[in-house]
Scaffold this motif. Structure first.
Motif, PDB file in Angstrom:
ATOM      1  N   THR A   1       7.195   8.587   0.847  1.00 10.95           N
ATOM      2  CA  THR A   1       5.850   8.361   0.488  1.00 10.95           C
ATOM      3  C   THR A   1       5.446   8.462  -1.182  1.00 10.95           C
ATOM      4  OG1 THR A   1       6.446  10.624  -0.388  1.00 10.95           O
ATOM      5  CG2 THR A   1       5.757  11.078   1.633  1.00 10.95           C
ATOM      6  N   ASN A   2       4.395   8.290  -1.890  1.00  6.70           N
ATOM      7  CA  ASN A   2       4.310   7.589  -2.511  1.00  6.70           C
ATOM      8  C   ASN A   2       4.497   7.798  -4.453  1.00  6.70           C
ATOM      9  OD1 ASN A   2       2.625   9.827  -3.846  1.00  6.70           O
ATOM     10  ND2 ASN A   2       1.079   9.077  -2.965  1.00  6.70           N
ATOM     11  N   GLY A   3       5.267   9.090  -4.574  1.00  9.47           N
ATOM     12  CA  GLY A   3       6.018   9.344  -5.934  1.00  9.47           C
ATOM     13  C   GLY A   3       5.147   9.829  -6.109  1.00  9.47           C
ATOM     14  N   LEU A   4       4.148  10.681  -5.894  1.00  9.43           N
ATOM     15  CA  LEU A   4       3.376  10.856  -7.097  1.00  9.43           C
ATOM     16  C   LEU A   4       3.096  12.444  -6.423  1.00  9.43           C
ATOM     17  CD1 LEU A   4       1.014   8.602  -7.000  1.00  9.43           C
ATOM     18  CD2 LEU A   4       1.983   9.111  -8.774  1.00  9.43           C
ATOM     19  N   VAL A   5       2.535  13.608  -6.964  1.00 15.77           N
ATOM     20  CA  VAL A   5       2.107  14.496  -6.479  1.00 15.77           C
ATOM     21  C   VAL A   5       1.499  14.836  -5.200  1.00 15.77           C
ATOM     22  CG1 VAL A   5       1.300  17.042  -7.421  1.00 15.77           C
ATOM     23  CG2 VAL A   5       2.504  15.679  -8.936  1.00 15.77           C
ATOM     24  N   SER A   6       0.895  13.963  -5.138  1.00 23.26           N
ATOM     25  CA  SER A   6      -0.189  13.869  -4.105  1.00 23.26           C
ATOM     26  C   SER A   6       1.115  13.910  -2.717  1.00 23.26           C
ATOM     27  CB  SER A   6      -1.394  12.844  -3.829  1.00 23.26           C
ATOM     28  OG  SER A   6      -0.450  11.534  -3.436  1.00 23.26           O
ATOM     29  N   ARG A   7       2.224  13.173  -2.901  1.00 20.85           N
ATOM     30  CA  ARG A   7       2.926  12.939  -1.960  1.00 20.85           C
ATOM     31  C   ARG A   7       2.366  11.912  -0.605  1.00 20.85           C
ATOM     32  NH1 ARG A   7       5.999  15.579  -4.665  1.00 20.85           N
ATOM     33  NH2 ARG A   7       7.695  17.244  -3.678  1.00 20.85           N
ATOM     34  N   GLY A   8       1.177  11.048  -0.651  1.00 17.17           N
ATOM     35  CA  GLY A   8       0.495  10.404   0.126  1.00 17.17           C
ATOM     36  C   GLY A   8       1.512   9.445   0.686  1.00 17.17           C
ATOM     37  N   PRO A   9       1.325   8.893   1.995  1.00 13.89           N
ATOM     38  CA  PRO A   9       1.971   7.376   1.854  1.00 13.89           C
ATOM     39  C   PRO A   9       1.981   6.439   1.308  1.00 13.89           C
ATOM     40  CG  PRO A   9      -0.456   7.506   2.499  1.00 13.89           C
ATOM     41  CD  PRO A   9      -0.573   8.759   2.072  1.00 13.89           C
ATOM     42  N   ASP A  10       3.270   5.778   1.441  1.00  9.68           N
ATOM     43  CA  ASP A  10       3.521   4.678   1.082  1.00  9.68           C
ATOM     44  C   ASP A  10       3.443   3.737   1.194  1.00  9.68           C
ATOM     45  OD1 ASP A  10       4.719   2.480  -0.869  1.00  9.68           O
ATOM     46  OD2 ASP A  10       6.912   2.989  -0.624  1.00  9.68           O
ATOM     47  N   ASN A  11       2.490   3.135   0.933  1.00  6.62           N
ATOM     48  CA  ASN A  11       1.601   1.852   2.300  1.00  6.62           C
ATOM     49  C   ASN A  11       2.059   0.790   1.369  1.00  6.62           C
ATOM     50  OD1 ASN A  11      -0.298   2.383   0.614  1.00  6.62           O
ATOM     51  ND2 ASN A  11      -1.686   2.591   1.689  1.00  6.62           N
ATOM     52  N   GLN A  12       2.716   0.842   0.237  1.00  8.38           N
ATOM     53  CA  GLN A  12       3.626  -0.328  -0.904  1.00  8.38           C
ATOM     54  C   GLN A  12       3.578  -1.827   0.434  1.00  8.38           C
ATOM     55  OE1 GLN A  12       2.385  -1.297  -3.484  1.00  8.38           O
ATOM     56  NE2 GLN A  12       0.805   0.768  -3.896  1.00  8.38           N
ATOM     57  N   LEU A  13       3.625  -2.865  -0.619  1.00 10.79           N
ATOM     58  CA  LEU A  13       4.899  -4.055   0.389  1.00 10.79           C
ATOM     59  C   LEU A  13       6.136  -3.473  -0.090  1.00 10.79           C
ATOM     60  CD1 LEU A  13       2.910  -6.737  -0.840  1.00 10.79           C
ATOM     61  CD2 LEU A  13       2.892  -6.601   0.855  1.00 10.79           C
TER      62      LEU A  13
END
Length: 190
Positions: free
Chosen positions: A127-139
């Motif tokens: 996940t993205n490390g933010l409060v939203s816990r969205g998907p980590d879609n980075q390289l």
């Protein structure tokens, strides 16, 4: 006992974090002819309200001004390959005008605040490390990099600069092709 830290580019870090950032800079210089432009380091409690307590110990924010999309992606992947949980934060990433930057914390090594440790838990979970816990879609968001630590990188010390460059460029190309230009930041920015 007082917290021991060293200065790297004028910012405070544990000695092991500074050592790893020097290696990141070396790799970026070899591949992209750039270096980390640090805008917030560690051991900065209360320094930036939007950061919460993440920067109370080892953590880094890197400016993306003057970087191309490939250099931004390359910086994220290089940090991840060297054992950092790293994310690109696009303009307005927080919905309240947050500045574009790259944020990273050591991936379960170095000196971590509780907030930074919690970000590594999210990173390892994809996940993205933010409060939203969205998907980590980075390289570099494959499990290979999500579990990578600085010690793991150092153990692979037999890798030549050419090997590192090939591995980095392959990761960049593979991810971009997998995304099939579905709005990844490499295609969105001019």
């Amino acid at each position: 006992m007082a917290t021991e830290y060293v200065l790297y580019k004028g910012y405070k870090f544990s000695s092991v974090a500074a050592e790893s950032l020097a290696e990141v800079d070396n790799n970026l210089a070899q591949v992209f002819k750039i270096s980390l432009n640090i805008i917030q380091g560690g051991f900065n409690p209360g320094g930036v309200e939007a950061s919460g307590a993440v920067h109370d110990k080892d953590a880094i924010d890197v400016s993306t001004i003057y970087l191309s999309d490939v250099q931004i992606a390359g910086t994220v992947v290089t940090l991840r390959m060297c054992g950092w949980a790293a994310w690109y934060r696009p303009p307005n990433w927080d919905g309240v005008g947050g500045a574009e930057h790259i944020h990273a914390v050591p991936n379960r090594w170095g000196m971590l605040s509780t907030a930074a440790y919690n970000q590594t838990t999210q990173y390892r979970a994809g996940t993205n490390g933010l409060v939203s816990r969205g998907p980590d879609n980075q390289l570099g968001s494959t499990s290979q990099y999500r579990l990578m630590t600085w010690a793991d990188y150092k153990e692979s010390d037999t890798m030549t600069q050419a090997d590192f460059t090939t591995k980095l460029l392959t990761a960049l190309n593979d991810r971009h092709v997998q995304e099939a230009c579905r709005g990844c930041h490499m295609c969105r920015r001019n």
